[in-house]
Write a protein that holds these residues in place. Structure first.
Motif, PDB file in Angstrom:
ATOM      1  N   PRO A  21       0.825  -1.211   0.000  1.00 43.54           N
ATOM      2  CA  PRO A  21       0.000   0.000   0.000  1.00 43.54           C
ATOM      3  C   PRO A  21       0.858   1.260   0.000  1.00 43.54           C
ATOM      4  O   PRO A  21       1.917   1.308   0.614  1.00 43.54           O
ATOM      5  N   THR A  22       0.395   2.249  -0.699  1.00 46.54           N
ATOM      6  CA  THR A  22       1.063   3.546  -0.704  1.00 46.54           C
ATOM      7  C   THR A  22       0.541   4.383   0.451  1.00 46.54           C
ATOM      8  O   THR A  22      -0.445   4.027   1.104  1.00 46.54           O
ATOM      9  N   ALA A  23       1.203   5.531   0.685  1.00 45.88           N
ATOM     10  CA  ALA A  23       0.753   6.423   1.758  1.00 45.88           C
ATOM     11  C   ALA A  23      -0.648   6.943   1.469  1.00 45.88           C
ATOM     12  O   ALA A  23      -1.484   7.074   2.368  1.00 45.88           O
ATOM     13  N   GLU A  24      -0.902   7.222   0.181  1.00 44.44           N
ATOM     14  CA  GLU A  24      -2.226   7.713  -0.201  1.00 44.44           C
ATOM     15  C   GLU A  24      -3.296   6.657   0.044  1.00 44.44           C
ATOM     16  O   GLU A  24      -4.382   6.947   0.552  1.00 44.44           O
ATOM     17  N   THR A  25      -2.966   5.402  -0.311  1.00 48.02           N
ATOM     18  CA  THR A  25      -3.926   4.312  -0.103  1.00 48.02           C
ATOM     19  C   THR A  25      -4.218   4.114   1.378  1.00 48.02           C
ATOM     20  O   THR A  25      -5.368   3.933   1.790  1.00 48.02           O
ATOM     21  N   ALA A  26      -3.169   4.159   2.195  1.00 47.89           N
ATOM     22  CA  ALA A  26      -3.346   3.989   3.639  1.00 47.89           C
ATOM     23  C   ALA A  26      -4.234   5.087   4.216  1.00 47.89           C
ATOM     24  O   ALA A  26      -5.079   4.840   5.080  1.00 47.89           O
ATOM     25  N   GLU A  27      -4.051   6.307   3.717  1.00 41.73           N
ATOM     26  CA  GLU A  27      -4.866   7.424   4.201  1.00 41.73           C
ATOM     27  C   GLU A  27      -6.331   7.233   3.830  1.00 41.73           C
ATOM     28  O   GLU A  27      -7.228   7.476   4.637  1.00 41.73           O
ATOM     29  N   VAL A  28      -6.573   6.769   2.600  1.00 43.31           N
ATOM     30  CA  VAL A  28      -7.945   6.524   2.151  1.00 43.31           C
ATOM     31  C   VAL A  28      -8.595   5.437   2.994  1.00 43.31           C
ATOM     32  O   VAL A  28      -9.752   5.548   3.408  1.00 43.31           O
ATOM     33  N   VAL A  29      -7.827   4.356   3.263  1.00 44.41           N
ATOM     34  CA  VAL A  29      -8.349   3.260   4.081  1.00 44.41           C
ATOM     35  C   VAL A  29      -8.707   3.761   5.477  1.00 44.41           C
ATOM     36  O   VAL A  29      -9.764   3.438   6.029  1.00 44.41           O
ATOM     37  N   THR A  30      -7.813   4.577   6.051  1.00 40.92           N
ATOM     38  CA  THR A  30      -8.065   5.124   7.387  1.00 40.92           C
ATOM     39  C   THR A  30      -9.322   5.980   7.399  1.00 40.92           C
ATOM     40  O   THR A  30     -10.162   5.874   8.299  1.00 40.92           O
ATOM     41  N   GLN A  31      -9.459   6.825   6.383  1.00 42.53           N
ATOM     42  CA  GLN A  31     -10.642   7.677   6.297  1.00 42.53           C
ATOM     43  C   GLN A  31     -11.909   6.844   6.149  1.00 42.53           C
ATOM     44  O   GLN A  31     -12.934   7.128   6.774  1.00 42.53           O
ATOM     45  N   THR A  32     -11.831   5.795   5.332  1.00 42.50           N
ATOM     46  CA  THR A  32     -12.991   4.929   5.127  1.00 42.50           C
ATOM     47  C   THR A  32     -13.387   4.232   6.421  1.00 42.50           C
ATOM     48  O   THR A  32     -14.570   4.145   6.762  1.00 42.50           O
ATOM     49  N   ARG A 189     -22.942  -7.060   6.872  1.00 46.81           N
ATOM     50  CA  ARG A 189     -22.034  -7.632   5.870  1.00 46.81           C
ATOM     51  C   ARG A 189     -21.092  -6.574   5.309  1.00 46.81           C
ATOM     52  O   ARG A 189     -19.928  -6.850   5.007  1.00 46.81           O
ATOM     53  N   GLU A 190     -21.593  -5.357   5.181  1.00 45.73           N
ATOM     54  CA  GLU A 190     -20.803  -4.303   4.557  1.00 45.73           C
ATOM     55  C   GLU A 190     -19.777  -3.692   5.505  1.00 45.73           C
ATOM     56  O   GLU A 190     -18.645  -3.399   5.107  1.00 45.73           O
ATOM     57  N   MET A 191     -20.163  -3.511   6.767  1.00 45.00           N
ATOM     58  CA  MET A 191     -19.318  -2.727   7.669  1.00 45.00           C
ATOM     59  C   MET A 191     -18.582  -3.529   8.735  1.00 45.00           C
ATOM     60  O   MET A 191     -17.561  -3.076   9.250  1.00 45.00           O
ATOM     61  N   LEU A 192     -19.087  -4.699   9.097  1.00 42.54           N
ATOM     62  CA  LEU A 192     -18.430  -5.465  10.160  1.00 42.54           C
ATOM     63  C   LEU A 192     -17.323  -6.340   9.584  1.00 42.54           C
ATOM     64  O   LEU A 192     -17.306  -7.560   9.755  1.00 42.54           O
ATOM     65  N   ARG A 193     -16.392  -5.697   8.926  1.00 41.07           N
ATOM     66  CA  ARG A 193     -15.264  -6.402   8.323  1.00 41.07           C
ATOM     67  C   ARG A 193     -14.114  -6.469   9.328  1.00 41.07           C
ATOM     68  O   ARG A 193     -14.001  -5.620  10.222  1.00 41.07           O
ATOM     69  N   PRO A 194     -13.242  -7.458   9.201  1.00 43.56           N
ATOM     70  CA  PRO A 194     -12.134  -7.614  10.160  1.00 43.56           C
ATOM     71  C   PRO A 194     -11.282  -6.365  10.305  1.00 43.56           C
ATOM     72  O   PRO A 194     -10.885  -6.000  11.416  1.00 43.56           O
ATOM     73  N   GLU A 195     -10.987  -5.684   9.187  1.00 42.60           N
ATOM     74  CA  GLU A 195     -10.122  -4.507   9.273  1.00 42.60           C
ATOM     75  C   GLU A 195     -10.792  -3.366  10.039  1.00 42.60           C
ATOM     76  O   GLU A 195     -10.120  -2.519  10.626  1.00 42.60           O
TER      77      GLU A 195
END
Length: 261
Positions: A21-32, A189-195
Motif C-alpha cells: 500500500p502507498t501512503a495515499e492508499t493507507a490514508e484513504v483506508v483510514t478515512q474509510t 455484511r458491509e461494515m463489520l469487516r475484520p479490518e
C-alpha cells in the motif's frame, strides 16, 4: 544524466510489489474506516441516516418546549415587576394613612375641635381627614387584593415552568435510542469487516454490541479461578487462575479479543 535518473525511478516503481500500500492508499483506508465507525457508533449520524422523521419530531417538540419556557419566563418577569410596583404603592399608601391618622389625632386634640364636638358641631377639617383616610384604606385594599392575585398567577406560571421537560435531557434520551438501533443484515455484511473491527477500542466494541444484540454475550475469555469442568474435552486451565478479562481491559490498545481455549 536526467534521462538516467528518470529510467532508474521508473524501474524502481516497476519493481515495487503490487500489493504494497502507498501512503495515499493507507490514508484513504483510514478515512474509510473512520467513516464506517461513525456510521456504526455516532448517534447523530445514525439518526440522520435512519430516523429523519422522528428526529424532526423531536426537534419540533424541543422547539415548542423552549418557546413555552421563554413565554412563561417573560410572563413571570412581567408579573413580578407589576407585583413590585403594587407593593411599593401599598407601602406608600400605608405611610400616607399613618400620616393622615396622626393629623386627625392632633386635630381632635385641638381645643376648638373639642368644643365643636362637645356642642355637636361638625368639624369640617376632621370630616375631610376621615374621608381621606377612608379612601386610602379602600385603595390599599384594592392593591392588596391585586397583589395576592399576582402572587397566585406567578406561582402557577412557575409551577408550569418547573414541569416542562428539560430540552437537553429530551435530546439525550433521543440519541440514547439511536445508540441501540439494530443494524440491518446488509450493514453487518458491509461494515463489520475484520479490518474495521480491528480498529475498535473496548468502548467502541461495547457500543457496537448494543446495536447488534445486547441481550447476548458469548464466552470470549476467562477471569478468575476455574474450579469445575462440565465437558471432558474442554478442561484447559482447570484448577488455575485466569486473568484474561482484566488484562484486556488494562490494555486499551488491544484491538481484538481472541477466543480462549
Amino acid at each position: 544524466m536526467d534521462n538516467l535518473e528518470q529510467r532508474l525511478a521508473q524501474q524502481a516503481h516497476a519493481e515495487k510489489p503490487a500489493g504494497e500500500p502507498t501512503a495515499e492508499t493507507a490514508e484513504v483506508v483510514t478515512q474509510t474506516i473512520e467513516q464506517i465507525k461513525r456510521t456504526l457508533l455516532d448517534p447523530h449520524a445514525i439518526s440522520q441516516k435512519y430516523d429523519i422523521k422522528s428526529r424532526q419530531t423531536v426537534e419540533a417538540e424541543i422547539s415548542e418546549v423552549r418557546t413555552r419556557a421563554a413565554t412563561l419566563g417573560e410572563g413571570i418577569a412581567g408579573k413580578t415587576e407589576t407585583l413590585g410596583q403594587k407593593e411599593q404603592r401599598a407601602m406608600e399608601l400605608d405611610a400616607l394613612k399613618a400620616e393622615r391618622v396622626l393629623v386627625l389625632e392632633q386635630r381632635l386634640e385641638n381645643i376648638a375641635a373639642r368644643l365643636k364636638k362637645l356642642f355637636r358641631i361638625k368639624d369640617k377639617s376632621v370630616a375631610e381627614i376621615q374621608t381621606e383616610i377612608g379612601s386610602i384604606e379602600t385603595e390599599m385594599e384594592e392593591f392588596t387584593t391585586q397583589a395576592l392575585q399576582l402572587r397566585r398567577e406567578i406561582e402557577r406560571l412557575a409551577q408550569e415552568q418547573s414541569e416542562l421537560p428539560d430540552p437537553k435531557k429530551m435530546l439525550e434520551a433521543y440519541y440514547a435510542k439511536m445508540e441501540t438501533m439494530p443494524l440491518l443484515n446488509e450493514e453487518k455484511r458491509e461494515m463489520l469487516r475484520p479490518e474495521v473491527l480491528a480498529e475498535l477500542s473496548t468502548e467502541e466494541y461495547i457500543a457496537l454490541w448494543r446495536r447488534l444484540n445486547p441481550h447476548f454475550l458469548s464466552h470470549v475469555t476467562r477471569q478468575g479461578f476455574r474450579d469445575h469442568n462440565a465437558m471432558i474435552y474442554h478442561s484447559a486451565g482447570l484448577q488455575e487462575f485466569h486473568d484474561g478479562l482484566t488484562s484486556i481491559l488494562r490494555d486499551q490498545s488491544k484491538k481484538k479479543i481472541e477466543r480462549s481455549t
